[in-house]
Design a protein around this motif. Structure first.
Motif, PDB file in Angstrom:
ATOM      1  N   SER A 141       0.724  -1.376  -0.050  1.00 52.83           N
ATOM      2  CA  SER A 141       0.022  -0.048   0.115  1.00 52.83           C
ATOM      3  C   SER A 141       0.917   1.259  -0.060  1.00 52.83           C
ATOM      4  N   PHE A 142       0.233   2.325  -0.229  1.00 49.81           N
ATOM      5  CA  PHE A 142       0.944   3.613  -0.291  1.00 49.81           C
ATOM      6  C   PHE A 142       2.139   3.669  -1.225  1.00 49.81           C
ATOM      7  N   LYS A 143       2.129   2.624  -2.185  1.00 45.89           N
ATOM      8  CA  LYS A 143       3.243   2.710  -3.241  1.00 45.89           C
ATOM      9  C   LYS A 143       3.163   4.053  -3.832  1.00 45.89           C
ATOM     10  N   GLU A 144       2.033   4.226  -4.487  1.00 44.55           N
ATOM     11  CA  GLU A 144       2.011   5.310  -5.101  1.00 44.55           C
ATOM     12  C   GLU A 144       2.394   6.655  -4.563  1.00 44.55           C
ATOM     13  N   LYS A 145       1.914   6.707  -3.323  1.00 41.90           N
ATOM     14  CA  LYS A 145       2.279   7.998  -2.562  1.00 41.90           C
ATOM     15  C   LYS A 145       3.777   8.141  -2.500  1.00 41.90           C
ATOM     16  N   LEU A 146       4.399   7.042  -2.350  1.00 41.28           N
ATOM     17  CA  LEU A 146       5.865   6.950  -2.103  1.00 41.28           C
ATOM     18  C   LEU A 146       6.673   7.254  -3.253  1.00 41.28           C
ATOM     19  N   GLY A 147       5.705   6.554  -4.422  1.00 42.78           N
ATOM     20  CA  GLY A 147       6.456   6.741  -5.911  1.00 42.78           C
ATOM     21  C   GLY A 147       6.555   8.215  -6.279  1.00 42.78           C
ATOM     22  N   GLU A 148       5.636   9.161  -5.876  1.00 43.26           N
ATOM     23  CA  GLU A 148       5.737  10.402  -6.041  1.00 43.26           C
ATOM     24  C   GLU A 148       7.108  11.282  -5.728  1.00 43.26           C
ATOM     25  N   LEU A 149       7.563  10.666  -4.556  1.00 43.55           N
ATOM     26  CA  LEU A 149       8.826  11.240  -4.118  1.00 43.55           C
ATOM     27  C   LEU A 149      10.122  10.517  -4.524  1.00 43.55           C
ATOM     28  N   GLY A 150       9.782   9.432  -5.467  1.00 41.72           N
ATOM     29  CA  GLY A 150      10.785   8.649  -5.817  1.00 41.72           C
ATOM     30  C   GLY A 150      11.240   7.909  -5.135  1.00 41.72           C
ATOM     31  N   ILE A 151      10.698   7.327  -4.049  1.00 39.78           N
ATOM     32  CA  ILE A 151      10.990   6.370  -3.125  1.00 39.78           C
ATOM     33  C   ILE A 151      10.634   4.946  -3.743  1.00 39.78           C
ATOM     34  N   ILE A 152      11.535   3.998  -3.952  1.00 45.10           N
ATOM     35  CA  ILE A 152      11.089   2.647  -4.054  1.00 45.10           C
ATOM     36  C   ILE A 152      11.041   1.823  -2.994  1.00 45.10           C
ATOM     37  N   GLY A 193      11.836 -10.650  -0.291  1.00 45.46           N
ATOM     38  CA  GLY A 193      12.403  -9.892   0.794  1.00 45.46           C
ATOM     39  C   GLY A 193      11.619  -8.428   0.300  1.00 45.46           C
ATOM     40  N   SER A 194      12.265  -7.350   1.243  1.00 48.71           N
ATOM     41  CA  SER A 194      12.047  -6.042   0.661  1.00 48.71           C
ATOM     42  C   SER A 194      13.002  -5.162   0.164  1.00 48.71           C
ATOM     43  N   PHE A 195      12.773  -4.397  -0.482  1.00 46.66           N
ATOM     44  CA  PHE A 195      13.702  -3.526  -1.199  1.00 46.66           C
ATOM     45  C   PHE A 195      13.327  -2.182  -0.987  1.00 46.66           C
ATOM     46  N   CYS A 196      14.232  -1.159  -0.357  1.00 46.87           N
ATOM     47  CA  CYS A 196      13.968   0.204  -0.242  1.00 46.87           C
ATOM     48  C   CYS A 196      14.970   1.034  -0.906  1.00 46.87           C
ATOM     49  N   TYR A 197      14.744   2.014  -1.502  1.00 48.16           N
ATOM     50  CA  TYR A 197      15.591   3.114  -2.091  1.00 48.16           C
ATOM     51  C   TYR A 197      14.912   4.360  -1.734  1.00 48.16           C
ATOM     52  N   ILE A 198      15.761   5.405  -0.872  1.00 46.55           N
ATOM     53  CA  ILE A 198      15.325   6.435  -0.832  1.00 46.55           C
ATOM     54  C   ILE A 198      16.205   7.557  -1.708  1.00 46.55           C
ATOM     55  N   PRO A 199      15.864   8.339  -2.454  1.00 48.93           N
ATOM     56  CA  PRO A 199      16.674   9.112  -3.351  1.00 48.93           C
ATOM     57  C   PRO A 199      17.483  10.265  -2.722  1.00 48.93           C
ATOM     58  N   LYS A 200      18.286  10.844  -2.982  1.00 43.94           N
ATOM     59  CA  LYS A 200      18.963  11.908  -2.633  1.00 43.94           C
ATOM     60  C   LYS A 200      18.254  13.071  -2.007  1.00 43.94           C
ATOM     61  N   GLY A 201      18.332  13.270  -0.714  1.00 42.45           N
ATOM     62  CA  GLY A 201      17.787  14.695  -0.028  1.00 42.45           C
ATOM     63  C   GLY A 201      16.289  14.592   0.402  1.00 42.45           C
ATOM     64  N   ARG A 224      15.629 -11.480   2.037  1.00 44.30           N
ATOM     65  CA  ARG A 224      16.680 -10.598   1.729  1.00 44.30           C
ATOM     66  C   ARG A 224      16.160  -9.152   1.798  1.00 44.30           C
ATOM     67  N   THR A 225      16.695  -8.212   2.571  1.00 48.10           N
ATOM     68  CA  THR A 225      16.279  -6.924   2.827  1.00 48.10           C
ATOM     69  C   THR A 225      17.379  -6.132   2.510  1.00 48.10           C
ATOM     70  N   LEU A 226      16.914  -5.043   1.664  1.00 44.08           N
ATOM     71  CA  LEU A 226      17.990  -3.998   1.163  1.00 44.08           C
ATOM     72  C   LEU A 226      17.497  -2.735   1.289  1.00 44.08           C
ATOM     73  N   VAL A 227      18.041  -1.905   1.935  1.00 39.42           N
ATOM     74  CA  VAL A 227      17.553  -0.564   2.284  1.00 39.42           C
ATOM     75  C   VAL A 227      18.963   0.453   1.874  1.00 39.42           C
TER      76      VAL A 227
END
Lengths: 482, 422
Positions: A141-152, A193-201, A224-227
């Motif tokens: 859930s909330f994937k779209e909302k996160l997508g706006e910020l470029g968060i994967i 597992g989960s994968f999470c990427y937060i873009p710069k700033g 396998r989780t990768l943040v």
């Protein structure tokens, strides 16, 4: 000093069945038990993985085949038969879901029993839940909302398909295939597992959360989780789990890798409540987890864990403080009851200058359990002005349990300051007496004292988790003074 | 994982080492059972290395990669000037030297050499080298030592002053002592280990039995130079007894101290203190174990060290509280000062507790001299050198002052200052 009704209370508590003991009957697509190159090819093929990842898995398998299972931890158990485990299991009814209504009703009931009803989660806390049931993500859930910020924020399988360059770059960069027996096994056979990427700033606006759950009988979970927190970003990640009551031992060998690039901050919180086995130590989950993060310049990684479940826990969330001025933190509450055995702690590897680490570990042992803190603080030559503070306290509830502290402190630098202190004591009878005098029941008094004792750690948890964790502590320990 | 090749190299090393030692030290006929089981351990277990938890931080090459000889024990030596008015018994290269020693008789004491007349039935009961390779080495090859028995109710007014000298180059010495204190007796033992400028190896195992209501104090000073020391002390305490031990390691190229205390009777007090200040390429490893087997006992441990230059220091203390040992009060402290980036400190204070009604705590710190304290002193007209001298003295004072004799304290303090400013 004994209290009237002690025995009754004890019996009541120790006799308590695992509250979340239920199974979900969902058809699953399952590989036959056994582990060989064929199994790995099957997993890779099922998941439609690129060639490089298959090669990576096979290489890990070759490394694993030559490794011996470690025995140094202060735990005793019957070693799992790796050929009796099925390495792949995926719920069959997998579909792209846009709303909760599309979720399998069975699954939703499961979630409701767990007390994490998604509607409520969404409405009350704004938490995006990546719900993992038997290795494959079912709803996000909330994937779209996160997508706006470029968060994967997606499952590992999706990340492999959609962001292979990130996965290829960072997978195994903190926990290499060769790291240890279980990390190698995980590298060979991880299913999801989960994968999470937060873009710069970017500062992630909500707590990212994944509920893991072991479901299908006989399937080990190899998550396998990768943040990855890119420069100057911030993320708070939650991981929590409960598992159904089972007779056979279930193996869980997860790997979590955190990468905090320059000026980034990652907060990783775990509440773990897998099936601990019955009062005779039969059944229960084997939790052999490798968790490690790497900190670049002026970045920070903070691990917070509340461990109440699992028959055997073997877990050392660690920080490699590579960048100058980086910060590592570890806050842990580990509760063991019945015949549970926990050997948990952390590793703080100081490499960069002016690095700082804090370790607060609170162990609570009850029943016939064994609870060990094992931690390493290593200050390398290059780590000028490194600073560490460790505090490891143990609380003993009965005279059959054990609480142990095994700190390793290695200092190779003349400007480092390292402090470690540990205490072991019984739950204060005078404190219980004080509460009793004021009309607070013994169960409540213990819950109060234990929660107070663990406050330093519980305070570090995000709000939603803190409430759950407090409940968990109370359930795990009510009236267990012997 | 060990490959076959490394196993073979290990085996070859081991058999070469054991071969040369056993050809030099053959012929001991006493304690056949003990020696046999020691040999079993030696052959069954590998030489301790990085994979052996208890030897994790200590490389044994200095001892193992050497072919040691047996000394004749008649070399000329200059006894150290330190005299505390004790009954002095001197060993040179592991062999007793009657010409340098006092008479083996004193009221209240029964002293004989290990293995003389009859075998001592206490020897080997505590140090049964279960799994410890180096203890087994001592058990297999020891050829001298003293058995000191203290009569019931005897308060020995003179300290027993043991001197273990090593002198001849390339010699190894294996000594074994037994101290046995009967009910309500007391004894003070000062053991001075003096090494030489030559490569030597000194292995001494002491087993102490402290009877009911008895008190034993041991002061150990180690000055090894090029000598490698492996010193093991085992103590068993009976009820209401007191055991105090202070270990000061002034200088030695390689030191491994194992101190094991078995608290077997209620209401005992045990105190362990130690100081070490390795410099150069020295290596000091202090291992301690306090095994609380019964309720109502207390133990207090304090080890302090200053590590300089390329030296390495290891502290591994363990407090073990068995399930029945309720009301145990155990305290453990390790404080270190690291003065150079090339120096290394490994600290591993452990608690292993199986009883609930206990108070156990430990602390470990590693840091530097407090620059503010230096500043404070300098602001009061004290030169930097003097200020640091004072701080060293102050830092180690709570260990040094546990030495039972003022003369020993002065001796150590002076030596420490010399070492720190050489």
């Amino acid at each position: 000093m004994a209290y009237a009704g002690d025995d009754e209370l004890l019996e009541h508590v120790t006799g308590k069945e695992y509250e979340f003991g239920f199974t979900t009957n969902i058809e699953s697509d399952k590989a036959p038990p056994g582990l060989n190159e064929g199994t790995i090819r099957l997993i890779s093929q099922k998941k439609n993985e690129p060639e490089w990842l298959l090669e990576w898995r096979l290489e890990a398998f070759r490394i694993w085949s030559e490794m011996v299972e470690p025995e140094w931890a202060h735990v005793q158990y019957e070693k799992p038969d790796f050929q009796a485990i099925s390495y792949y299991s995926a719920p069959k009814k997998k579909a792209q879901l846009n709303s909760l209504d599309e979720v399998d009703p069975e699954l939703r009931r499961t979630m409701e029993k767990l007390g994490i009803s998604m509607e409520e989660q969404k409405r009350l806390s704004g938490v995006a839940v990546d719900f993992v049931l038997d290795s494959v993500s079912v709803a996000t859930s909330f994937k779209e909302k996160l997508g706006e910020l470029g968060i994967i924020f997606c499952s590992m399988s999706d990340a492999v398909q959609e962001h292979p360059e990130l996965v290829k770059k960072y997978l195994g960069s903190v926990v290499p295939k060769t790291d240890n027996f279980y990390a190698a096994l995980n590298s060979a056979v991880f299913t999801d597992g989960s994968f999470c990427y937060i873009p710069k700033g970017v500062r992630c606006p909500m707590e990212l959360s994944t509920y893991f759950r072991i479901n299908e009988a006989g399937t080990g979970q190899f998550e396998r989780t990768l943040v990855i927190a890119d420069e100057s970003s911030y993320v708070s990640y939650l991981e929590g789990c409960t598992a159904p009551s089972r007779d056979e031992n279930q193996l869980h060998a997860a790997v979590v890798e955190l990468i905090a690039l320059d000026h980034a901050e990652i907060k990783y919180s775990t509440v773990q409540n897998w099936y601990p086995g019955d009062e005779n130590g039969k059944g229960g989950v084997f939790n052999f987890v490798t968790k490690r993060g790497i900190c670049h310049l002026r970045s920070k990684i903070s691990w917070t864990q509340v461990e109440t479940g699992s028959a055997i826990t073997w877990k050392y969330p660690s920080c490699i403080l590579k960048g100058d001025h980086s910060v590592g933190e570890f806050y842990s509450v580990a509760v063991t009851n019945k015949r549970q055995q926990a050997d948990t702690g952390t590793k703080m590897i100081h490499i960069g200058k002016n690095t700082n680490s804090t370790i607060i570990s609170k162990g609570i042992s009850s029943g016939y359990s064994q609870n060990s803190y094992r931690g390493l603080v290593q200050i390398n030559k290059s780590a000028k002005n490194a600073r560490n503070f460790s505090q490891c306290d143990s609380l003993l509830m009965t005279d059959h349990c054990g609480a142990h502290t095994f700190p390793y402190i290695e200092v190779k630098n003349s400007s480092a300051k390292v402090e470690h202190e540990a205490t072991t004591s019984k739950i204060g009878e005078d404190q219980i007496f004080y509460c009793l005098q004021r009309g607070i029941s013994e169960e409540k008094a213990i819950s109060l004292i234990v929660n107070g004792y663990a406050k330093d750690v519980l305070n570090k948890l995000p709000m939603e988790f803190a409430v759950e964790a407090q409940k968990l502590l109370a359930i795990s320990l009510e009236g267990s003074v012997g | 994982m060990m490959t076959t090749e490394t196993v073979n190299v290990q085996d070859e090393k081991k058999s070469a080492f054991l071969g040369s030692i056993s050809s030099a030290f053959q012929g001991a006929e006493t304690y056949a059972t003990l020696r046999k089981s020691a040999w079993d351990t030696l052959s069954k277990f590998a030489i301790p290395g990085t994979k052996t938890e208890a030897w994790k931080y200590t490389r044994v090459g200095k001892v193992i990669n050497h072919s040691w000889m047996k000394s004749h024990g008649n070399s000329q030596i200059n006894l150290p000037e330190i005299a505390i008015g004790g009954l002095r018994y001197v060993f040179v290269d592991g062999l007793f030297r009657a010409d340098l020693s006092d008479e083996l008789t004193y009221p209240g004491l029964n002293i004989r050499r290990t293995g003389e007349n009859a075998e001592n039935n206490l020897l080997g009961t505590l140090s049964n080298h279960q799994g410890d390779w180096f203890e087994a080495l001592n058990a297999a090859f020891f050829n001298d030592g003293l058995v000191i028995e203290v009569d019931k109710n005897a308060q020995i007014d003179r300290p027993v002053h043991l001197v273990f000298f090593t002198s001849e180059e390339n010699t190894a010495s294996f000594s074994r002592n037994v101290l046995s204190l009967q009910e309500s007796s007391s004894l003070h033992v000062f053991t001075h280990y003096i090494g030489s400028e030559h490569s030597t190896f000194s292995s001494v195992v002491t087993e102490a039995f402290v009877g009911k209501n008895a008190a034993l104090k041991i002061d150990k000073i180690q000055e090894g130079n090029e000598t490698a020391f492996h010193h093991v002390d085992w103590t068993k305490q009976d009820r209401d007894s007191r055991f105090d031990i202070t270990t000061v390691t002034l200088k030695s190229s390689w030191v491994r101290n194992d101190l094991n205390i078995r608290v077997a009777g209620e209401n005992c007090h045990s105190s362990l203190t130690g100081a070490y200040l390795p410099s150069g390429k020295e290596h000091v490893d202090n291992h301690t174990m306090v095994d609380h087997m019964v309720p109502n006992c207390e133990s207090d441990e304090k080890y302090k060290g200053i590590v300089r230059e390329n030296a390495t220091a290891v502290f591994n203390g363990k407090v073990f509280v068995r399930p029945d040992a309720q009301k145990t009060n155990a305290f453990q402290q390790n404080a270190n000062i690291v003065l150079d980036d090339t120096a290394t400190m490994f600290s591993k204070p452990e608690l292993e507790i199986y009883a609930d009604d206990v108070k156990c705590s430990h602390g470990s710190t590693t840091g530097q001299f407090d620059e503010e304290a230096v500043f404070y002193l300098r602001a009061r007209g004290i030169g930097e050198v003097m200020a640091r001298k004072l701080l060293v003295e102050a830092f180690l004072a709570d260990v040094i002052t546990t030495l039972s004799d003022e003369r020993l304290q002065t001796y150590c303090t002076e030596k420490i200052q010399q070492l720190m400013h050489s």
